[in-house]
Design a protein around this motif. Structure first.
Motif, PDB file in Angstrom:
ATOM      1  N   PHE A 174       0.867  -1.166   0.000  1.00 44.02           N
ATOM      2  CA  PHE A 174       0.000   0.000   0.000  1.00 44.02           C
ATOM      3  C   PHE A 174       0.907   1.220   0.000  1.00 44.02           C
ATOM      4  O   PHE A 174       1.656   1.461   0.925  1.00 44.02           O
ATOM      5  CB  PHE A 174      -0.894  -0.016   1.250  1.00 44.02           C
ATOM      6  N   LEU A 179      -5.048   1.714  -2.367  1.00 45.92           N
ATOM      7  CA  LEU A 179      -5.799   0.900  -1.416  1.00 45.92           C
ATOM      8  C   LEU A 179      -6.858   0.073  -2.132  1.00 45.92           C
ATOM      9  O   LEU A 179      -7.115  -1.075  -1.769  1.00 45.92           O
ATOM     10  CB  LEU A 179      -6.437   1.789  -0.345  1.00 45.92           C
ATOM     11  N   CYS A 182      -5.194  -2.924  -3.418  1.00 46.17           N
ATOM     12  CA  CYS A 182      -4.928  -3.841  -2.294  1.00 46.17           C
ATOM     13  C   CYS A 182      -6.195  -4.587  -1.895  1.00 46.17           C
ATOM     14  O   CYS A 182      -6.166  -5.803  -1.641  1.00 46.17           O
ATOM     15  CB  CYS A 182      -4.384  -3.065  -1.094  1.00 46.17           C
ATOM     16  N   HIS A 204      -2.913  -2.145   6.087  1.00 46.76           N
ATOM     17  CA  HIS A 204      -3.958  -1.146   6.283  1.00 46.76           C
ATOM     18  C   HIS A 204      -5.083  -1.738   7.127  1.00 46.76           C
ATOM     19  O   HIS A 204      -5.426  -2.923   7.009  1.00 46.76           O
ATOM     20  CB  HIS A 204      -4.493  -0.674   4.932  1.00 46.76           C
ATOM     21  N   GLU A 260      -3.094   8.244   5.337  1.00 47.60           N
ATOM     22  CA  GLU A 260      -3.334   6.804   5.481  1.00 47.60           C
ATOM     23  C   GLU A 260      -2.040   6.007   5.364  1.00 47.60           C
ATOM     24  O   GLU A 260      -1.808   5.056   6.109  1.00 47.60           O
ATOM     25  CB  GLU A 260      -4.344   6.339   4.422  1.00 47.60           C
TER      26      GLU A 260
END
Length: 499
Positions: A174, A179, A182, A204, A260
């Motif tokens: 990531f 994301l 992923c 994550h 993030e």
């Protein structure tokens, strides 16, 4: 005044077809299509990377992208590519960067190996009517198995990865991918009963529910590594090297490290994520053994430990050392392995083919009597089901796929991942671009791909008269070489076609 490099690609628009909908402007993340002062669509061909986004989203198919036919004077040494690269470096003073895998015309040994088939004396098996077992267990196996009165194994078998098919999704972090990418890969792994790898970017929070399908990676930068991370997975992988850049560390530019990614990697927002080339606590096999011990202690000996290395010239000796250091699984990444960013010279000139590496490692471990102590996972340009069958027959237990998975998600291999402008929402953190990839649709495409490969593997096994993937592992009698010299056949451990 110095000459300007001509564009690599020509973007042609059929004005008679174009309806001026401006979809090309909206879809191109590289700024190729623009509006001039008169609100007319113009093209800056120097920015085109041939990602095909504009072509596929043009509602009237008015756009065509062609390789620029402008030729340099013919010279087999000073090719147009060599001249272009020198001019780029002369203009910038920087190293050349590239994404994805090695594109150079080295031999692709998968394409020089054919699969044997049964006919009469050992009849083929029909996978539609007879059982065909593809389930694979990765991990150290005991020399022999003893059972107690209740039928339980004695001693207890070391932790294993249980896969419904011998195909896993390789390490993609990531940060290097979005994301949404992923999520698609993790969901596909869960549906298929296999595993995916987090890469060195940490785990994550939205992916925590896929713990039983997750391989977490411990790389030199230790990004996101803590006790919770190491225990929220099916296996732990120590990444020492990768095929696209053996001996090279990693770099995620600070402009990509948003909130993030900062939280997941446990680094400050906006800071460069730099992975050193070596692990600063691994300078010997004894050091590696110590790290494996630490990870076993942290995970209460409940998860297999993988060590990932690049395929290099002394890979068989390296693999022997890794096995003796206590790893359960060795992942070997060949020189065609993909990457988000690598120095072009390293990517295109360092390492060896995965076919040679797997065969030599399997041979060495068998000769030393330690093959059962460790499983082998092969990666580095596994393109289709036939490559998988050949890899396992050469000695692998399973394979990693990376680029093939991204292509299934929409990647067109334009090799500009490092720019962060991926038009397909894969290798980018731009919120508007990320939205272009729907995780559910992406997962469905990955499931379709691997399911199709599963059926083809069963057909090929049946054609060989084999009803279990276990019976194929290291069975090199099922492979024959075409157009290979004697030394190549010797390293691969296979005979020539027609012998």
């Amino acid at each position: 005044m110095l000459a300007q490099l001509p564009p690599e690609y020509m973007v042609e628009r059929e004005q008679g077809k174009c309806i001026n909908c401006r979809a090309c402007i909206k879809q191109c993340s590289f700024g190729v299509h623009q509006l001039n002062k008169n609100n007319e669509i113009i093209v800056d061909e120097t920015k085109c990377v041939c990602c095909h986004r504009c072509v596929e989203f043009c509602p009237v198919r008015a756009i065509t992208i062609r390789k620029n036919p402008l030729a340099f004077r013919e010279n087999f040494n000073w090719t147009g590519k060599a001249i272009r690269e020198i001019q780029k470096q002369a203009a910038t003073g920087g190293i050349l960067l590239s994404g994805m895998g090695n594109p150079e015309p080295y031999p692709i040994y998968w394409d020089r190996i054919v699969i044997n088939a049964s006919q009469v004396t050992n009849p083929p098996i029909d996978p539609l009517r007879e059982p065909m077992e593809l389930k694979t267990f990765l991990g150290s196996k005991p020399e022999r198995l003893h059972m107690d009165k209740q039928g339980n194994p004695l001693p207890e078998i070391p932790p294993q990865l249980e896969l419904e098919i011998p195909v896993m999704f390789s390490a993609m972090s990531f940060g290097s991918i979005s994301l949404n990418a992923c999520k698609a890969i993790a969901e596909a792994a869960a549906r298929l009963g296999t595993c995916y790898n987090t890469g060195e970017g940490g785990l994550h929070k939205h992916l925590g529910r896929y713990a039983s399908n997750t391989i977490v990676q411990v790389a030199s930068g230790r990004f996101g590594v803590n006790s919770q991370y190491l225990n929220n997975c099916a296996a732990v992988e120590i990444k020492i090297g990768q095929g696209a850049k053996p001996g090279i560390g990693g770099h995620l530019p600070g402009e990509k490290v948003d909130r993030e990614i900062s939280r997941t990697r446990m680094i400050p927002k906006g800071s460069d994520a730099l992975s050193p080339a070596p692990h600063h606590d691994i300078y010997s096999i004894e050091d590696l053994k110590q790290l494996i011990f630490v990870l076993r202690e942290t995970t209460d000996y409940a998860r297999p430990i993988i060590v990932k290395v690049a395929a290099v010239h002394n890979i068989s000796a390296i693999a022997s050392g890794i096995a003796r250091a206590g790893a359960d699984i060795i992942a070997i990444d060949g020189f065609r392995g993909g990457t988000g960013a690598a120095p072009t010279r390293i990517r295109d000139n360092v390492g060896i083919p995965i076919e040679m590496a797997v065969a030599s490692v399997d041979t060495r471990l068998k000769e030393e009597g330690i093959r059962k102590h460790v499983s082998i996972v092969a990666g580095g340009s596994i393109r289709n089901s036939a490559d998988i069958v050949k890899a396992i027959a050469l000695g692998a237990d399973a394979v990693y796929i990376g680029t093939a998975a991204l292509i299934a998600l929409g990647c067109h291999v334009c090799q500009k991942c490092y720019t962060g402008k991926c038009s397909w929402g894969i290798a980018t953190q731009d919120p508007e671009l990320v939205k272009r990839l729907d995780p559910d649709q992406g997962a469905g495409r990955l499931v379709n791909l691997v399911t199709a490969w599963k059926h083809e593997i069963q057909e090929m096994l049946g054609g060989m008269g084999i009803n279990s993937i276990d019976s194929l592992r290291g069975n090199r009698d099922m492979l024959k070489g075409v157009g290979l010299n004697q030394k190549e056949l010797e390293i691969l451990g296979i005979g020539a076609a027609g012998e």
